[in-house]
Design a protein around this motif. Structure first.
Motif: not given
Length: 467
Positions: A132-141, A161-173
């Motif tokens: 999640a850290y990598r994606y948060e950084r890459m998708f940062s504004k 879509v790209l992070t696991k359930p339970g990740t902070e900031g992730r909504r259920d999809v």
């Protein structure tokens, strides 16, 4: 790139791909491709240092990302056709859902760093590319890519879509949003198996009918393959699934864990490990690099390290660039070392094992120098115990069984699945590598290593002239 006539009002462009032929991309996807973060992927080879063994393996994660979008769309089309034929049983993927899934497929590998599988998966020096850290950084504004995703209104959905359930900031999809892209059999593996086969020159044919097998379970939202027809097992489909898993094992054995590829990756990983321990290199320093530029980063960092570490790192980088790889002195495979495998992993794997590796390497080098008068460098290479295990996680509908379940739940009924699991576990190998090709030196390393790893059985015989 030229405009492609399409039946809908959406505008697409077409790219010619050597593996799949024409691939259609939306203009939104092209905007994302033009970001610096995606263009960097042109400089990261899909198979890392495998090109040192298979000269044609120069394809990149950029190519693979586009191919993943193509396969994802074929799966979406098949899922929707299955729904049209039997609406009561499945779910249809809407155009807006397809927009999200395709974009996530395009970006699923954007967080990779050079030689990432060696550094993250096999040596565990840094967090995995899909953390999640990598994606948060890459998708940062703060990044051009993040700003483009935000402007398209896709940033939150793609992250989810790209992070696991339970990740902070992730909504259920819905589960199938992720499952179309990743899993035992999904767009990711369907592209890279075909692509890796094409560019390594190894013979592998993936039956394109596999794309038509997918459906979505209405009750659970899981992607699945229907193995039941008239209450009978579709053995033809099951065989094709197993054949793909066998192909994945075949590539693991022949390409992904080829001993020269392992040795090349070990050089880079060791250089990074040494620099990180001296705090002259950090994980963030590698995020913007390519396979080529990362080597220059290591050399610059070496200038800030202690003289001994700096010299070692420069030698490791030069050896990689000139393909003067460390040679095998010992190979301790899982199938001959079941009793001691866990002990070796617990002691020598990952950063936690760095001190133990350094101590045993130093003792081996000192004893070889005392016995032969030759100064050598040794790398003890210990991968994760479970790094090879690929469970059959794809969901299936099995005749006579309620709902959909993981294929691995039926492994007792499919002996080939059990055999594959055992085969993957047997690919694990603990190496002692040496910078000398002299047979006498390598044999002395073997002799000393036998005293350092009591109970471990080496199966490698040093050939005349070295390995």
């Amino acid at each position: 790139m030229m405009a492609a006539p399409m039946a809908t009002r959406k505008r697409y462009s077409v790219m010619r791909d050597p593996v799949h032929g024409d691939i259609y991309l939306t203009h939104e996807e092209l905007r994302i491709l033009d970001t610096p973060e995606m263009q960097r992927m042109r400089g990261i080879k899909q198979l890392g240092p495998a090109f040192l063994v298979f000269p044609g393996a120069l394809h990149t994660r950029f190519d693979h990302s586009i191919g993943t979008v193509h396969i994802a769309q074929k799966m979406i089309d098949a899922i929707n056709l299955s729904f049209d034929l039997d609406p009561a049983r499945g779910i249809k993927i809407s155009d807006e859902e397809a927009r999200v899934i395709r974009m996530a497929g395009l970006l699923h590998d954007v967080t990779h760093i050079p030689f990432g599988h060696n550094i993250e998966d096999q040596d565990a020096l840094f967090r995995r590319h899909d953390s999640a850290y990598r994606y948060e950084r890459m998708f940062s504004k703060e990044t051009p890519l993040g700003r483009e995703l935000e402007a398209l209104g896709l940033r939150e959905d793609v992250f989810s879509v790209l992070t696991k359930p339970g990740t902070e900031g992730r909504r259920d999809v819905p589960p199938y949003w992720s499952q179309v892209l990743s899993g035992t059999i999904a767009a990711d593996i369907l592209d890279y198996l075909a692509r890796d086969a094409y560019f390594t020159g190894l013979r592998l044919q993936v039956d394109e009918r596999v794309h038509s097998y997918f459906k979505i379970d209405r009750a659970s939202g899981n992607l699945y393959i229907d193995l039941a027809k008239h209450d009978l097992l579709r053995e033809d489909i099951l065989s094709e699934i197993v054949r793909m898993l066998e192909a994945r094992y075949f590539f693991s054995e022949r390409v992904y864990y080829h001993h020269a590829k392992v040795a090349a990756g070990a050089l880079v990983a060791r250089a990074i490990d040494l620099l990180v321990r001296e705090k002259v290199l950090f994980e963030d320093d590698l995020y913007g690099t390519t396979d080529h530029s990362v080597l220059d980063v290591l050399v610059r960092a070496a200038a800030r390290a202690t003289p001994e570490t700096g010299a070692t790192v420069r030698d490791l980088v030069d050896r990689f660039r000139t393909r003067r790889l460390y040679k095998r002195a010992c190979v301790f495979p899982a199938y001959e070392n079941e009793a001691i495998q866990s002990e070796l992993v617990n002691k020598y794997f990952a950063q936690d094992g760095g001190q133990a590796r350094a101590l045993v390497e130093g003792r081996i080098e000192e004893m070889v120098r005392f016995a032969t008068g030759r100064s050598v460098k040794v790398i003890v290479y210990c991968p994760a115990k479970e790094m090879q295990l690929k469970e059959a996680r794809i969901h299936v509908r099995w005749p006579g069984v309620q709902g959909v379940n993981r294929l691995s739940d039926f492994s007792e009924r499919v002996p080939r699945l059990k055999d594959l699991e055992r085969s993957y576990q047997a690919l694990w190998k603990f190496y002692v590598l040496c910078d000398s090709s002299d047979r006498d030196v390598l044999m002395k390393v073997q002799e000393v290593a036998a005293t350092e790893f009591p109970g471990a059985r080496n199966v490698y015989t040093v050939a005349p002239g070295g390995s």
